[in-house]
Design a protein around this motif. Structure first.
Motif, PDB file in Angstrom:
ATOM      1  N   VAL A  74       5.331   8.876   0.435  1.00  7.15           N
ATOM      2  CA  VAL A  74       6.483   7.982   0.232  1.00  7.15           C
ATOM      3  C   VAL A  74       7.162   8.294  -1.095  1.00  7.15           C
ATOM      4  CG1 VAL A  74       7.174   5.576  -0.077  1.00  7.15           C
ATOM      5  CG2 VAL A  74       5.501   6.175   1.671  1.00  7.15           C
ATOM      6  N   THR A  75       6.386   8.483  -2.148  1.00  6.14           N
ATOM      7  CA  THR A  75       6.997   8.804  -3.443  1.00  6.14           C
ATOM      8  C   THR A  75       7.663  10.178  -3.415  1.00  6.14           C
ATOM      9  OG1 THR A  75       4.864   9.607  -4.269  1.00  6.14           O
ATOM     10  CG2 THR A  75       5.451   7.313  -4.759  1.00  6.14           C
ATOM     11  N   ASN A  76       7.086  11.121  -2.659  1.00  5.68           N
ATOM     12  CA  ASN A  76       7.719  12.445  -2.535  1.00  5.68           C
ATOM     13  C   ASN A  76       9.059  12.354  -1.814  1.00  5.68           C
ATOM     14  OD1 ASN A  76       5.580  13.611  -3.864  1.00  5.68           O
ATOM     15  ND2 ASN A  76       4.539  14.245  -1.981  1.00  5.68           N
ATOM     16  N   VAL A  77       9.134  11.496  -0.796  1.00  8.01           N
ATOM     17  CA  VAL A  77      10.409  11.300  -0.090  1.00  8.01           C
ATOM     18  C   VAL A  77      11.440  10.691  -1.035  1.00  8.01           C
ATOM     19  CG1 VAL A  77      11.529   9.930   1.722  1.00  8.01           C
ATOM     20  CG2 VAL A  77       9.427  11.170   2.218  1.00  8.01           C
ATOM     21  N   LEU A  78      11.019   9.733  -1.847  1.00  4.80           N
ATOM     22  CA  LEU A  78      11.946   9.138  -2.815  1.00  4.80           C
ATOM     23  C   LEU A  78      12.458  10.187  -3.796  1.00  4.80           C
ATOM     24  CD1 LEU A  78      10.211   5.719  -3.644  1.00  4.80           C
ATOM     25  CD2 LEU A  78      12.313   6.090  -2.348  1.00  4.80           C
ATOM     26  N   VAL A 102      10.832   5.767  -9.049  1.00  5.44           N
ATOM     27  CA  VAL A 102       9.644   6.218  -8.319  1.00  5.44           C
ATOM     28  C   VAL A 102       8.385   5.700  -9.002  1.00  5.44           C
ATOM     29  CG1 VAL A 102       8.330   8.241  -7.585  1.00  5.44           C
ATOM     30  CG2 VAL A 102      10.812   8.230  -7.386  1.00  5.44           C
ATOM     31  N   GLU A 103       8.341   5.751 -10.325  1.00  4.68           N
ATOM     32  CA  GLU A 103       7.179   5.232 -11.055  1.00  4.68           C
ATOM     33  C   GLU A 103       7.060   3.722 -10.895  1.00  4.68           C
ATOM     34  OE1 GLU A 103       7.224   6.539 -15.094  1.00  4.68           O
ATOM     35  OE2 GLU A 103       7.329   8.648 -14.526  1.00  4.68           O
ATOM     36  N   PHE A 104       8.204   3.026 -10.859  1.00  2.00           N
ATOM     37  CA  PHE A 104       8.178   1.575 -10.643  1.00  2.00           C
ATOM     38  C   PHE A 104       7.630   1.248  -9.259  1.00  2.00           C
ATOM     39  CE2 PHE A 104      10.288  -2.296  -9.075  1.00  2.00           C
ATOM     40  CZ  PHE A 104       9.780  -3.206  -9.989  1.00  2.00           C
ATOM     41  N   ALA A 105       8.085   1.995  -8.243  1.00  4.75           N
ATOM     42  CA  ALA A 105       7.593   1.775  -6.876  1.00  4.75           C
ATOM     43  C   ALA A 105       6.108   2.070  -6.790  1.00  4.75           C
ATOM     44  CB  ALA A 105       8.372   2.644  -5.894  1.00  4.75           C
ATOM     45  N   VAL A 160       0.839  -1.199   0.000  1.00  2.00           N
ATOM     46  CA  VAL A 160       0.000   0.000   0.000  1.00  2.00           C
ATOM     47  C   VAL A 160       0.874   1.248   0.000  1.00  2.00           C
ATOM     48  CG1 VAL A 160      -1.619   1.343   1.387  1.00  2.00           C
ATOM     49  CG2 VAL A 160      -2.015  -1.079   1.041  1.00  2.00           C
ATOM     50  N   LEU A 161       1.896   1.275   0.852  1.00  2.00           N
ATOM     51  CA  LEU A 161       2.726   2.464   1.000  1.00  2.00           C
ATOM     52  C   LEU A 161       3.625   2.738  -0.200  1.00  2.00           C
ATOM     53  CD1 LEU A 161       3.790   2.276   4.748  1.00  2.00           C
ATOM     54  CD2 LEU A 161       2.039   3.715   3.698  1.00  2.00           C
ATOM     55  N   ALA A 162       3.858   1.752  -1.035  1.00  2.00           N
ATOM     56  CA  ALA A 162       4.754   1.939  -2.182  1.00  2.00           C
ATOM     57  C   ALA A 162       4.276   3.068  -3.094  1.00  2.00           C
ATOM     58  CB  ALA A 162       4.876   0.637  -2.965  1.00  2.00           C
ATOM     59  N   GLY A 163       2.992   3.249  -3.230  1.00  2.00           N
ATOM     60  CA  GLY A 163       2.479   4.302  -4.093  1.00  2.00           C
ATOM     61  C   GLY A 163       1.869   5.463  -3.354  1.00  2.00           C
ATOM     62  N   PHE A 164       2.012   5.494  -2.049  1.00  2.00           N
ATOM     63  CA  PHE A 164       1.442   6.565  -1.240  1.00  2.00           C
ATOM     64  C   PHE A 164       2.215   7.859  -1.533  1.00  2.00           C
ATOM     65  CE2 PHE A 164       0.256   8.173   3.141  1.00  2.00           C
ATOM     66  CZ  PHE A 164      -1.097   8.224   2.864  1.00  2.00           C
ATOM     67  N   PRO A 165       1.536   8.954  -1.835  1.00  2.00           N
ATOM     68  CA  PRO A 165       2.249  10.184  -2.233  1.00  2.00           C
ATOM     69  C   PRO A 165       3.334  10.657  -1.268  1.00  2.00           C
ATOM     70  CG  PRO A 165      -0.080  10.405  -2.726  1.00  2.00           C
ATOM     71  CD  PRO A 165       0.081   9.100  -1.979  1.00  2.00           C
ATOM     72  N   LYS A 225      12.701  13.431  -3.181  1.00  2.00           N
ATOM     73  CA  LYS A 225      13.590  14.343  -2.446  1.00  2.00           C
ATOM     74  C   LYS A 225      14.970  13.738  -2.252  1.00  2.00           C
ATOM     75  CE  LYS A 225      10.151  16.954   0.122  1.00  2.00           C
ATOM     76  NZ  LYS A 225       9.584  17.270   1.451  1.00  2.00           N
ATOM     77  N   TRP A 226      15.042  12.422  -2.121  1.00  2.00           N
ATOM     78  CA  TRP A 226      16.328  11.752  -1.948  1.00  2.00           C
ATOM     79  C   TRP A 226      17.098  11.645  -3.258  1.00  2.00           C
ATOM     80  CZ3 TRP A 226      14.599   7.074   1.523  1.00  2.00           C
ATOM     81  CH2 TRP A 226      14.403   7.525   2.830  1.00  2.00           C
ATOM     82  N   GLY A 227      16.467  12.063  -4.328  1.00  2.00           N
ATOM     83  CA  GLY A 227      17.146  12.051  -5.612  1.00  2.00           C
ATOM     84  C   GLY A 227      16.994  10.760  -6.390  1.00  2.00           C
ATOM     85  N   ALA A 228      15.987   9.978  -6.069  1.00  2.00           N
ATOM     86  CA  ALA A 228      15.759   8.744  -6.814  1.00  2.00           C
ATOM     87  C   ALA A 228      15.302   9.094  -8.228  1.00  2.00           C
ATOM     88  CB  ALA A 228      14.695   7.895  -6.125  1.00  2.00           C
TER      89      ALA A 228
END
Length: 191
Positions: free
Chosen positions: A129-133, A143-146, A122-127, A135-138
């Motif tokens: 979580v994706t925003n943190v990814l 991010v789209e895969f997650a 569930v959390l993999a696509g939670f906004p 910000k970390w420069g992923a």
């Protein structure tokens, strides 16, 4: 009208935690596999029985739909597709909880492990979580895969009434992977 994946994270593993852990704890797995059925039939039979049970529980929410139709004129498409999506989420979570049940003899460990796996899906696509990814420069592709691995990502379109083949492929692939893993684990226990 339909249950949300957050609610399923707690309800479905409670159904699936006993699928195989009880067989392992009681020592009846060997007896089950000596029956005149194949292990694949036993795995699919237990999974389908649990899925039918969850589908029946989902159908018991239909009086709410009838009440809303009596009081107003809602769009039936999103309601119907939402029920299909809820049924698929229940199947995916049930397959995951059956898989974790095959790993351990303890039902509580099976329950906790399956809730954690479902929470991660569930959390993999939670906004947030994706925003943190991001910000970390992923990279955007990561991010789209997650986000594509997320149950929420595939369920939200169904809540809007859109039945996309990619969402169906996602849920059926998740079910097939979890059941395949269950079969591998049980075959190794049998050997």
């Amino acid at each position: 009208f339909v249950w949300h994946p957050w609610l399923y994270m707690l309800l479905v593993p409670a159904v699936g935690m006993r699928l195989w852990s009880e067989e392992l704890r009681m020592g009846t797995l060997e007896l089950l596999f000596t029956m005149p059925i194949t292990p694949a039939q036993a795995i699919w039979g237990k999974f389908l029985a649990g899925w039918v049970f969850l589908g029946t529980a989902l159908l018991l929410t239909l009086p709410m739909v009838f009440t809303v139709y009596y009081l107003g004129e809602p769009d039936g498409g999103p309601i119907f597709i939402g029920y299909i999506g809820s049924f698929l989420v229940a199947g995916a979570y049930l397959a995951i909880s059956g898989m974790t049940s095959a790993f351990t003899r303890n039902q509580v460990i099976s329950f906790i492990t399956s809730v954690v796996i479902c929470l991660l899906l569930v959390l993999a696509g939670f906004p947030p979580v994706t925003n943190v990814l991001l910000k970390w420069g992923a990279p955007n592709a990561l991010v789209e895969f997650a986000a594509g691995l997320s149950v929420i990502f595939h369920f939200e379109s169904m809540q809007r009434g859109v039945l996309d083949i990619r969402d169906l492929i996602y849920f059926f692939s998740l079910i097939a992977f979890a059941i395949f893993t269950t079969a591998v684990v049980l075959r190794n226990r049998r050997a």
